[in-house]
Design an enzyme around this catalytic site. Structure first.
Site, mmCIF file in Angstrom:
data_model
loop_
_atom_site.group_PDB
_atom_site.id
_atom_site.type_symbol
_atom_site.label_atom_id
_atom_site.label_comp_id
_atom_site.label_asym_id
_atom_site.label_seq_id
_atom_site.Cartn_x
_atom_site.Cartn_y
_atom_site.Cartn_z
ATOM 1 N N ASP A 19 0.884 -1.072 -0.036
ATOM 2 C CA ASP A 19 0.021 -0.040 0.099
ATOM 3 C C ASP A 19 0.870 1.214 0.025
ATOM 4 O OD1 ASP A 19 -3.085 0.720 1.797
ATOM 5 O OD2 ASP A 19 -1.806 1.868 0.067
HETATM 6 C C1 GLC Z 1 -4.272 4.520 -0.309
HETATM 7 C C2 GLC Z 1 -5.257 3.350 0.379
HETATM 8 C C3 GLC Z 1 -5.397 2.398 -0.770
HETATM 9 C C4 GLC Z 1 -5.201 3.050 -2.307
HETATM 10 C C5 GLC Z 1 -3.882 3.376 -2.196
HETATM 11 C C6 GLC Z 1 -3.520 4.194 -3.750
HETATM 12 O O1 GLC Z 1 -3.650 4.819 1.095
HETATM 13 O O2 GLC Z 1 -4.908 2.610 1.381
HETATM 14 O O3 GLC Z 1 -6.631 1.614 -0.882
HETATM 15 O O4 GLC Z 1 -5.341 1.871 -3.077
HETATM 16 O O5 GLC Z 1 -3.182 4.074 -1.236
HETATM 17 O O6 GLC Z 1 -4.089 5.213 -3.761
#
Ligand code: GLC
Length: 728
Positions: A261
């Site tokens: 993430d």
């Molecule tokens: C965010 C979220 C995730 C998302 C990623 C990219 O912090 O936790 O769900 O897909 O970053 O934006």
């Protein structure tokens, strides 16, 4: 291309090129010339590295993506195309209801169809992978991301997990995208409901409740997995070999791509399990996390780890191979402009019907005293509230939802009612937008007290008051944890002023989580829970208000009576002193002094304009052995005045086990439609598979003994019958 060719590319790459392939950056890196020195300098990335990164995310423009891919491939020695990913969780331009909303449809087949259509829109925009579905089980509405989840039940979440992955991916051919399930794992259980907070639970609870939906999604063929920010057993997932290597890769056999993430590998330092970026990189690659999203941890440390022989280069080769394989599965080597071919125009997929049906089936009627609903067009309506003429109704994760593709509730009702409609804004959604953590222009804040006066004035001339209230769309979603779950107090003040007029009041509620509705529910005659209902939502709401559609949605996350009850969910354990059955004196049973144990609205609850009668529950045999199955039947009759859909739910209680077992668990459901006076017999098959759980030795299996089977309209209103599972 065949695997040999993919291997040939891998074997011809330098270590630097391989490491660059493991980097995923977002749109902020790029400018018109394809690559700028801006954020790249902040990340400390060499231009050569940026020119060879593996993936970009959250650029969603077919022309821009085409230009980026063209510029990138010109510089790519091996002509390995960029992988384009995006946060399209429940719709791109045409937007579904938020997942906690569409889950109330209990209609995985319809969600599957809608995801197919979302996939087509993404394909036409040049997206290859969507960071969807979010499969985190949730039991705490203080956490803002419950809006992205399908709720508190592992079985129902698993049904929706499979439906979404298969809808998005199909055969991974034309009009499809790859699914990146998230957030692996158990991100939905942060302590105190506080965003990014610690997750700590028993191995049994993790496997019994929190993992099934991810597992089902992987069995359905999900191509990518995103790690979660949280710890499991004290180690953040992005560096957790037990969860990633042992469970995901080795036990479950997932050989697809894992992406961290946002900056989660770098956050191993913030968590305090890695002292340096060098150590964070080591933890991440050893946990087989392939893409490092949004940081330079891999870019600036993996080479040193290899040259110092701290890690073997084969770890990097395996990660690169998984990424090249995904790109190959998507056909990108043959067609880097998948979906955005020059000769292909963007087709407008006809999403409307399925999206409209899903919006309709996602809406939940929570109260309808005196049958105030449905309305009729002869009535004089006072339409009051901040959401009546609002287009920000798509939820936090919709960035490109086409807000001009739909009319507001006010506009739709004006077209229907002409002079029979009076409208007033009533109050702000909330006053202090700065608490949302974003820099938001408070452009249309009004003087609440003056607006309330205006609203009361028009309400006096009406037969029925329809209030359209709710929480701000940014009060839920990522970073949206709250410790108070009521709507803004001026909205309540507005309602109480209107209440003084002693006229019937309907409330249409927009929200991204179960709110504390006690005050609201006590002061309205009817309450329609519409969530953030998507681009077809306002039409669905008005059709339900006027009875063109009979509401059928049922909630998939308990609505607490009070915030003090949280976490609250239907499949709890009995405890040694169950309130209703304990032999102990009342004081000393499992209860509160100041609140009931039950939620305000239980899992599976939802009303209809008609009524359904459940009768004659039977079972084909009162005992069965391994390899056999029995059938439970029940008669459902539409005893009201409207045709309607009913979601029939089947639960099972394992009365005694080698570990404590929930008071009941959802094991099946049927969605049926009955005409007035029509009856239907519903059958559920019961077999050993339905009785399996993680036993005291952590083996997954059934135990013989006595069970209670329940069938009914929600997790509390049930008909029961007993059966036994016996030894062969
Ligand atoms: C965010 C979220 C995730 C998302 C990623 C990219 O912090 O936790 O769900 O897909 O970053 O934006």
């Amino acid at each position: 291309m065949n695997k040999e060719k993919v291997m040939k590319i891998l074997n011809s790459m330098t270590l630097d090129e391989k490491i660059s392939q493991l980097i995923m950056l977002d749109h902020t890196l790029l400018s018109d010339n394809g690559v700028e020195t801006g954020p790249q300098k902040k990340l400390g990335l060499a231009v050569e590295t940026v020119n060879n990164i593996g993936s970009l995310y959250n650029i969603v423009d077919r022309n821009k993506l085409r230009e980026i891919q063209e510029n990138y491939l010109k510089k790519s020695r091996h002509k390995i195309p960029l992988l384009f990913c995006a946060d399209v969780i429940y719709g791109l331009k045409s937007v579904m209801p938020i997942p906690l909303g569409f889950a109330c449809s209990w209609n995985p087949d319809l969600v599957n169809k809608c995801m197919e259509l979302v996939s087509k829109e993404c394909y036409d925009s040049g997206i290859h992978v969507v960071f969807s579905p979010m499969l985190d089980l949730v039991r705490d509405p203080r956490w803002g991301r419950v809006m992205e989840s399908t709720g508190e039940d592992a079985f129902l979440n698993s049904c929706f997990a499979e439906a979404q992955v298969k809808g998005l991916q199909k055969d991974l051919g034309v009009n499809t995208v790859a699914s990146c399930i998230k957030h692996f794992a158990a991100y939905g259980a942060p302590e105190a409901g506080r965003e990014y907070n610690t997750v700590d639970m028993s191995e049994r609870k993790l496997h019994q409740d929190y993992l099934p939906a991810y597992k089902k999604a992987i069995e359905a063929g999900a191509k990518m997995v995103m790690t979660s920010f949280n710890t499991i057993n004290g180690i953040p997932v992005s560096g957790n070999k037990e969860i990633m290597n042992d469970l995901l890769r080795n036990q479950w056999g997932f050989n697809g791509v894992v992406v961290s993430d946002y900056a989660a590998i770098q956050e191993l330092i913030d968590h305090g399990v890695a002292e340096t970026p060098y150590e964070a990189a080591k933890m991440g690659i050893e946990a087989t996390v392939d893409f490092d999203m949004k940081t330079s941890i891999y870019a600036n440390n993996l080479k040193k780890l290899v040259t110092k022989k701290v890690i073997d280069e084969t770890l990097i080769d395996k990660a690169v191979l998984r990424i090249l394989t995904l790109k190959n599965d998507l056909g990108l080597f043959e067609n880097p402009y998948r979906g955005i071919e020059l000769e292909k125009d963007e087709e407008k997929a006809d999403l409307k019907n399925d999206f409209r049906s899903l919006s309709e089936e996602s809406i939940v009627l929570l109260k309808n005293d005196n049958n105030v609903l449905p309305l009729n067009i002869e009535q004089k309506i006072a339409l009051i509230g901040p959401y009546a003429h609002e287009k920000n109704i798509l939820g936090m994760w919709s960035f490109l939802g086409e807000k001009n593709s739909f009319l507001t509730i006010k506009e739709l009702m004006e077209n229907m009612l002409n002079d029979n409609l009076k409208y007033s804004f009533g109050s702000n959604i909330m006053e202090d937008l700065s608490t949302l953590g974003f820099k938001i222009e408070a452009n249309n804040l009004i003087n609440d007290d003056f607006e309330i006066e205006k609203a009361v004035k028009i309400a006096k001339e009406s037969d029925i008051i329809v209030t359209v209230l709710g929480e701000h769309t940014l009060e839920s979603g990522e970073g949206g944890s709250r410790t108070k779950l009521e709507i803004y107090d001026k909205q309540i003040k507005l309602l109480m002023e209107l209440k003084k007029l002693n006229k019937p009041i309907v409330c249409v509620l927009f929200n991204g989580r179960p709110l504390i509705l006690k005050t609201l529910i006590e002061n309205v005659d009817s309450l329609l829970e519409v969530w953030y209902p998507g681009t077809e939502g306002t039409k669905a709401i008005v059709d339900i208000l006027y009875g063109k559609i009979n509401p059928s949605g049922k909630i998939t996350m308990s609505f607490p009576e009070s915030i003090g009850q949280i976490p609250i969910y239907y499949n709890e354990f009995k405890t040694g002193r169950p309130l209703k059955e304990s032999s102990h004196f009342l004081r000393f049973t499992s209860r509160y002094l100041d609140s009931p144990n039950e939620p305000l609205f239980p899992f599976g609850f939802g009303l209809s304009y008609t009524t359904f009668e459940y009768s004659n529950i039977t079972i084909s045999k009162d005992k069965f052995k391994s390899g056999e199955e029995i059938e439970a039947k029940i008669i459902i009759k539409n005893t009201g005045k409207y045709k309607g859909k009913e979601i029939v739910q089947m639960y099972i209680q394992d009365i005694f086990g080698s570990v404590v077992r929930p008071v009941k668990e959802l094991k099946g459901f049927r969605k049926i439609e009955l005409k007035v006076n029509e009856s239907k017999e519903i059958t559920f098959k019961i077999n050993e598979e339905l009785l399996k759980f993680y036993k005291s030795n952590m083996e997954y299996g059934a135990e013989t003994g006595e069970f209670i089977l329940f069938i009914g309209k929600n997790s509390q209103d049930l008909n029961a019958i007993k059966f036994k599972f016996i030894k062969n």
